[in-house]
Each structure stands twice: as C-alpha cells, then as structure tokens.
Design an enzyme around this catalytic site. Structure first.
Site, PDB file in Angstrom:
ATOM      1  N   CYS A 180       0.807  -1.211   0.006  1.00 43.16           N
ATOM      2  CA  CYS A 180      -0.083  -0.033  -0.106  1.00 43.16           C
ATOM      3  C   CYS A 180       0.956   1.178  -0.050  1.00 43.16           C
ATOM      4  O   CYS A 180       2.003   1.163   0.023  1.00 43.16           O
ATOM      5  CB  CYS A 180      -0.799  -0.180   1.433  1.00 43.16           C
ATOM      6  N   HIS A 187       4.065   1.503  11.358  1.00 37.12           N
ATOM      7  CA  HIS A 187       2.932   1.218  12.565  1.00 37.12           C
ATOM      8  C   HIS A 187       2.705   2.567  13.340  1.00 37.12           C
ATOM      9  O   HIS A 187       1.820   2.920  14.166  1.00 37.12           O
ATOM     10  CB  HIS A 187       3.022   0.132  13.211  1.00 37.12           C
ATOM     11  N   CYS A 239       3.084   5.522   8.586  1.00 38.54           N
ATOM     12  CA  CYS A 239       2.132   5.671   7.394  1.00 38.54           C
ATOM     13  C   CYS A 239       1.289   7.015   7.834  1.00 38.54           C
ATOM     14  O   CYS A 239       0.701   7.216   8.979  1.00 38.54           O
ATOM     15  CB  CYS A 239       1.206   4.264   7.442  1.00 38.54           C
ATOM     16  N   HIS A 262      -1.566  -5.263  18.476  1.00 35.22           N
ATOM     17  CA  HIS A 262      -0.931  -4.938  17.088  1.00 35.22           C
ATOM     18  C   HIS A 262      -0.356  -3.522  17.372  1.00 35.22           C
ATOM     19  O   HIS A 262      -0.580  -2.690  18.095  1.00 35.22           O
ATOM     20  CB  HIS A 262      -1.883  -4.593  16.150  1.00 35.22           C
ATOM     21  N   GLU A 304       0.252  -0.915  15.831  1.00 37.69           N
ATOM     22  CA  GLU A 304      -0.393   0.538  15.184  1.00 37.69           C
ATOM     23  C   GLU A 304      -1.292   0.696  16.212  1.00 37.69           C
ATOM     24  O   GLU A 304      -1.479   2.115  16.648  1.00 37.69           O
ATOM     25  CB  GLU A 304      -1.029   0.197  13.956  1.00 37.69           C
ATOM     26  N   THR A 307      -6.205   1.106  11.049  1.00 40.88           N
ATOM     27  CA  THR A 307      -6.364   1.289   9.782  1.00 40.88           C
ATOM     28  C   THR A 307      -6.602   0.054   8.974  1.00 40.88           C
ATOM     29  O   THR A 307      -7.174   0.080   7.692  1.00 40.88           O
ATOM     30  CB  THR A 307      -4.999   1.971   9.168  1.00 40.88           C
ATOM     31  N   SER A 321       1.592 -10.326  10.219  1.00 44.86           N
ATOM     32  CA  SER A 321       0.817  -9.063   9.489  1.00 44.86           C
ATOM     33  C   SER A 321      -0.472  -9.034   9.662  1.00 44.86           C
ATOM     34  O   SER A 321      -1.332 -10.235   9.439  1.00 44.86           O
ATOM     35  CB  SER A 321       1.225  -9.015   8.005  1.00 44.86           C
ATOM     36  N   ASN A 348      -3.038  -7.255   8.434  1.00 45.98           N
ATOM     37  CA  ASN A 348      -3.863  -7.053   7.167  1.00 45.98           C
ATOM     38  C   ASN A 348      -3.703  -8.251   6.504  1.00 45.98           C
ATOM     39  O   ASN A 348      -4.796  -8.654   5.761  1.00 45.98           O
ATOM     40  CB  ASN A 348      -3.419  -5.902   6.359  1.00 45.98           C
ATOM     41  N   SER A 373       1.775  -5.401   3.060  1.00 50.59           N
ATOM     42  CA  SER A 373       3.170  -5.201   3.499  1.00 50.59           C
ATOM     43  C   SER A 373       3.985  -6.189   2.940  1.00 50.59           C
ATOM     44  O   SER A 373       5.093  -6.718   3.108  1.00 50.59           O
ATOM     45  CB  SER A 373       3.409  -5.211   4.871  1.00 50.59           C
TER      46      SER A 373
END
Length: 689
Positions: free
Chosen positions: A13, A73, A95, A123, A125, A161, A218, A220, A262
């Site tokens: 991304c 993150h 990000c 996580h 983030e 996100t 990861s 996502n 990622s």
C-alpha cells in the site's frame, strides 16, 4: 489446464511503500536502524538488514547521533521525546493514515470524548494510537470487550487502519446498544486496505483455491486470509513460494493469488513462476509419500530408544525423534525407557526444527494437546462456562513481567490473565501453583487453540453474596435486638404503675434532672422540680450516676415512651412537718415580713408563714395593712384557719385583742357586779357580746 489469477488490488500500500522507500534511500547514508520491524514482512526486514538498516527493539540499542527510523505502524509521543533526549536523528516513516488516526484519537480525548480504539490489542499500530489517545483510552478487539468500557456520556471511536470493515461495523452497533451516549466515529480504515479486502473476496468467490502471501505476523494479511477462507474452501497462507505444494491444488482449475499490504510484489511473481513450473504429474506422485510440515499429526511405531529420546517410523523417508520431554515431561526418562517398548504405537505432531536430512522432530505431548482441543466445546458470543482449573505455571512476557497463569482446563492448557486471578492486585503468584480454582471460561478460539479463563466475576458474585448475607444477618440481629428491647420495655412498663413507689438507679445526670432506670430497659425522668421540696436544689446535688434512689411513678406515657418520676413525692414535706406544731386557736408571736394589698404575711417559724387578712389586723376598719403594722414588728395572733394540703394558715391579730378585752371585762364584771347598778351591769354584758 490451470489458470492463475492475481487480485486486482494487492501488494504494497502507499504507507508501506513510502516507509520502504525511505529506509532503502537511507541505506548506506546513515548509522542506525529501525525501531522494531519497519513492516510486517520477515523477508524484507532481512533484506534491509543486509543493506545496513538493522531492526532494533529498543532506543537503548542506539548511540548518540544515530538515526532511528520509526516504522510505518507509528510510535507514541513519549518515544519521540525519548529519542530527542538521547540525541538521535529521527526519520519518521509512520504511515500517513496511521498518523491521521493518532491525531483523531488525541483530538477526541482533548474534546472530552472517551477514546475507544477498535482493533487488535497487541498490534503495534493500535498501541501507538492508544499512546496518543491518553491514559484513559481503551482498545476493543471483539464484541465481548465492550463490557470493559466504562459508562461515559461521550465516546470517540477510532479504527485500526487495517481492521476488517464489517467486523468494525458489528462492534460499533453492539457498542452503541450496550453503551448509549454521544458518539464521534472516525472511520480511519485505510482505503487501500478496504480495496484489497474487497478484491480478495471477489477473487475467492471466483477461484477453486486461493493463496494469500504475506508475513504471518501481519494483521492485514491475516484479515485477508480470514476473508478468503469464508468464500473459498481451499485457502492457503504462505510467506514465500517455497511453501507451495502441488497437492494444494489437486482438482483445481482456477487459482487466485493475493498478498497483504506489507508484502513485496516480487513474492507474487515468485509464486506464479513456481506454480507455472510445477510438474504436477511427478509432484503428484511424490505427494503420495507422507508429506511432512510443522503441525501435521502422524501415526508411527516405536523402533528404538536411546539417551536422546524415542525414535519412530511413520512412513516417511526419515524417521521421527520424540525427546523424553516431548513424550511425557512429568515422567523420568529412565522410567520411560523401562516402560516404552519398540512396536508401541504413538500419535505425534511434527514440530519446528525438523530438516529433510535429519530426523523429523515429533511431539507426543503436542499431539495429545491437539486431540484434547477437539473435545473443547465452542463458546457462544457473550457466553461464560463454569469450570475447575489447576494452576500449572506462571507466565511472563519478554520484559519478565508476570502477565498471568497457565492452567489446565477441559484437558488443555488455558490462560488466566493476572488481573482475573483475584479482585485485588496480586504481588506473588507462587502460592497458586498446583492449586485447583473455580473459574469461568470467557473465551475459546479453537483455531488459535486459545482458551481464556477468569475468576473475577465469580469472586465478585461471591463477595456480593457474602456482603448480602452479612447485611441480612446484621438486619436480623438488629431486628432481634429491637424486638428484645420492645419486649423488655413492655415487660418493664407492665412492672410499674402510676402512683407506685419503686427503687431505681441513676443512669444519667442532666442539667434539667435525673434519668433513672426503674425496670430493665425502662428509664424515666426526675425533673428538677421533682427532686426536692427545696426549689434551689439541682440534680447534681441530689445524686450521681450509679446511685440508688427511691422514686414515685407520677405518669406513664406509653405512646410517647415517657415516664415521669418524682423523688420529692417520696419525702415528707418539711413545711407540713413544721406547720403541724400549730393548731387552730393557738396564740403565737409572729414577725411581719411583707405586705399584700389584702393583708400582711407573718413569719411563724423558719419554714412556715401565715396570712393576717386586712379584716383581722385591727378592730377598726383600715385602708391598707401598713396603716396599722410595720415590717419587722412582732405581733400576737391567733391561728384561726389551717389548710395543710394547700399550705395555708390564717391568723387574726384583732381577735387576740378582742379576746383579751373580753377577758378583762369578764374579770371586772365578776368582781364588781354586786355594787353596780342594774343599768350598768346590762351595758357591760352587751359589750361582752
């Protein structure tokens, strides 16, 4: 013919690509590295390390003047401050979408909203967003976590996100139902994430098999894999093309490939090349042999035992090795060597550490645990299941902090968070080892083989039950004492009557009188006016607390719970005693002490006074007493009236004078009567009358 199709949206991304470019451009020009993995992809992290951008876990690993790259993150505000304090150069690869979420969280807290971050609790983030949201912020990962949110008037909701959109919508709806109030919802899900999830679902619905490429750490990528699994029965999560096997695609014609945000694009290319170059016929024949990979359950036969462990044949070209600790850690190896024999059948699990040129590492313990997990029933959303657990071990995190207890529950090992062991904070968990405890299962994840237990609600209920029982017992005791007092009071009231003289005990001395107990629990008041015949006497002059006294029960008022007592009534009136020496007809000497409009008060003794009415002062008519008398004058008077109950004595001065004159006239008449004339004698007799 096999058709391979790549998802429309996949791969790096914008935020990840930006972070990778920043790190690669800095390679060779800076001294330092990243704080934690730049992105969740082990292959790329390894490549960066080869280029001189090492991954470091703490700012303490950096030296003064080094450059620290903050990963995509993000980090908390205190990390920026610490880096500056240590003299480090900051290259911020956070990000932009994550940075926006951090700002939204901080603004929500500043505007008076209670920050709720919806995302994965562990996580990085989410952890960074929580730091920006302040100390009161909370993370919600699933619907059951909503119960941990305190009741507030306003909530600010911010989303991880990379979180799954539909899962977020379900959590938000449940939260608004369980925690009503004003909501500010910041839909900070990355557009690229939403696009990749949508494309993955579309690809899965059109494919016979789908391969999801990306790091297993990861978030996502995991979410992509979970979505794909819902729409395609054959879904595989791999990190590299080397994990692909031909039998994954048996009877498959359409194969889809996608990757997490990622994951480098080259990994998809490598996977496509590997799949296109597969000799499916030969590989299919090869696959007829037992396939070995970590996590696979195999059935084997014991062939040999030595000091290293137990060797097993299970149909693979290499034998398996089960160490004694992986066979049964509770039994001594020598005892196992004496009891386990070649030919014994065993079910075991392939564990990491195996290689194709060596023995395959197996575990009987882990296989038994996996088998036990098949018997663990699932737990419905919001449900709790009572159970008994046995504490096996104390669990610590990487920082050596205690995070909870490992417990045996329903045949498997579960986890009890430290905060769920007791209602209070526990400093030493050692005494719990080996104990059996009553608990509740609050979470079961069969896929992750995770079971979480808690004692908190049970302990709360037990505490509330004890408190309720104590309150009920206390209320019963109070009621019993009240009833006993009422019965004793009733008995005490029935034990005395108005007009009765009874003994009593002084329980309190007050300014206005004495409180005297005349029966068990029955206390009456002797007012100051009832203490003595002497009105100047005070309560403290009569008795002190604890003294025994005799009282007369004057009045009993049951309705108002009052009893009037009198000490004075039990004593002889000193006025009556002294006045008793006087009788009607007595001639007394008295002192004039004061005047009244209708007479004079005369003193007969220290305690007794009498009244000489104005008509009894002089024989002639007078206007007022002091016309004939003076204060302090001693006079002779005759007692003509006695009323002891009313304390009244009437006297006459004029009668004494008349009686004296009459006596004198009688004496004179008796002596001179013979020589008097008839007329004079009659006049004297009339005068006497």
């Amino acid at each position: 013919m096999m058709e391979i199709k790549v998802a429309e949206c996949c791969g790096f991304c914008y935020g990840v690509k930006r972070a990778v470019n920043m790190a690669q451009e800095a390679a060779g020009h800076i001294r330092g590295g990243t704080l934690g993995p730049l992105i969740h992809n082990p292959q790329l992290i390894g490549e960066l390390a080869q280029q001189g951008i090492a991954c470091k876990e703490s700012l303490d690993q950096f030296s003064f003047g080094d450059t620290v790259i903050f990963r995509s993150h993000g980090v908390g505000p205190e990390t920026y401050a610490e880096a500056e304090q240590k003299g480090l150069q900051i290259l911020d690869a956070t990000c932009p979408n994550v940075r926006l979420a951090q700002k939204k969280a901080a603004q929500a807290a500043a505007d008076g909203y209670f920050p709720v971050i919806v995302g994965e609790k562990n996580h990085p983030e989410v952890k960074s967003i929580l730091k920006w949201a302040g100390k009161n912020a909370i993370c919600v990962e699933c619907i059951k976590d909503i119960s941990d949110i305190p009741q507030q008037e306003r909530y600010g909701v911010i989303i991880q996100t990379t979180f799954e959109l539909q899962k977020f919508e379900d959590i938000l709806q449940a939260m608004q139902e369980q925690r009503p109030g004003e909501y500010r919802v910041e839909r900070t899900i990355c557009l690229a994430t939403a696009q990749r999830q949508k494309a993955a679902v579309k690809l899965a619905s059109e494919s016979d098999a789908v391969v999801v490429i990306g790091g297993r750490n990861s978030a996502n990528t995991r979410h992509l894999f979970e979505l794909v699994q819902e729409h395609c029965s054959k879904a595989y999560h791999i990190e590299t093309a080397g994990e692909l096997r031909s039998n994954m695609f048996r009877d498959c014609h359409k194969i889809g490939i996608t990757e997490g945000a990622s994951t480098p694009d080259r990994l998809i290319k490598e996977a496509i090349i590997a799949m296109e170059n597969m000799d499916f016929e030969s590989m299919l024949n090869e696959s007829m042999e037992v396939e070995v990979y970590p996590g696979k359950i195999v059935n084997g036969t014991v062939i040999q035992l030595d000091k290293d462990g137990i060797y097993v044949s299970f149909g693979y070209r290499h034998d398996g090795l089960i160490t004694y600790a992986e066979w049964n850690p509770a039994v001594d190896p020598e005892e196992l060597m004496a009891t386990v024999k070649p030919g014994d059948e065993v079910e075991a699990k392939v564990i990491p550490g195996s290689t194709k040129s060596d023995f395959v590492r197996l575990s009987k313990v882990k296989a038994e645990r996996d088998a036990a997990w098949k018997n663990v029933p699932e737990l419905a959303e919001g449900e709790k299941r009572p159970t008994t657990v046995k504490v096996l071990r104390i669990i610590k995190n990487k920082a050596k902090n205690i995070v909870g207890l490992g417990v045996a529950v329903e045949g498997v090992e579960g986890f009890m968070p430290a905060s769920h062991v007791e209602l209070r904070r526990v400093e030493d968990f050692t005494p719990y080892l080996g104990q059996e405890l009553q608990a509740e299962i609050i979470e079961v994840d069969l896929e992750k083989k995770r079971i979480v237990v808690s004692r908190r609600d049970l302990l709360k209920a037990e505490k509330e039950a004890k408190a309720k029982a104590w309150r009920e017992q206390r209320e019963a005791q109070i009621a019993a004492r009240k009833e006993a007092r009422a019965a004793a009071e009733e008995a005490a009231y029935n034990s005395v009557e108005e007009g009765q003289v009874v003994p009593g005990k002084v329980v309190k001395v007050a300014e206005f009188g004495l409180f005297v107990e005349v029966g068990e629990g029955l206390v009456g008041l002797v007012h100051n006016t009832e203490l003595s015949w002497d009105r100047n006497v005070k309560a403290a002059d009569v008795a002190k607390e604890g003294d025994e006294v005799t009282v007369l029960v004057k009045k009993i008022d049951r309705e108002n719970k009052r009893v009037a007592l009198s000490i004075k009534a039990t004593l002889e009136d000193p006025w009556k005693v002294e006045a008793g020496q006087f009788h009607i007809g007595d001639i007394v000497e008295a002192e004039v002490v004061r005047f009244l409009p209708f007479g004079a008060i005369v003193k007969l003794s220290d305690k007794v006074e009498g009244l000489v009415h104005i008509s009894e002062i002089a024989q002639e008519r007078i206007a007022k007493p002091d016309d004939a008398l003076e204060l302090g004058q001693i006079v002779k008077a005759e007692v003509i009236k006695m009323d002891l109950d009313s304390k009244k004595i009437g006297l006459s001065i004029s009668k004494v004078k008349r009686d004296a004159e009459k006596a004198e006239y009688r004496s004179y008449i008796g002596k001179k009567n013979a020589s008097l004339t008839q007329d004079l004698s009659e006049q004297l007799e009339n005068l006497e009358k």
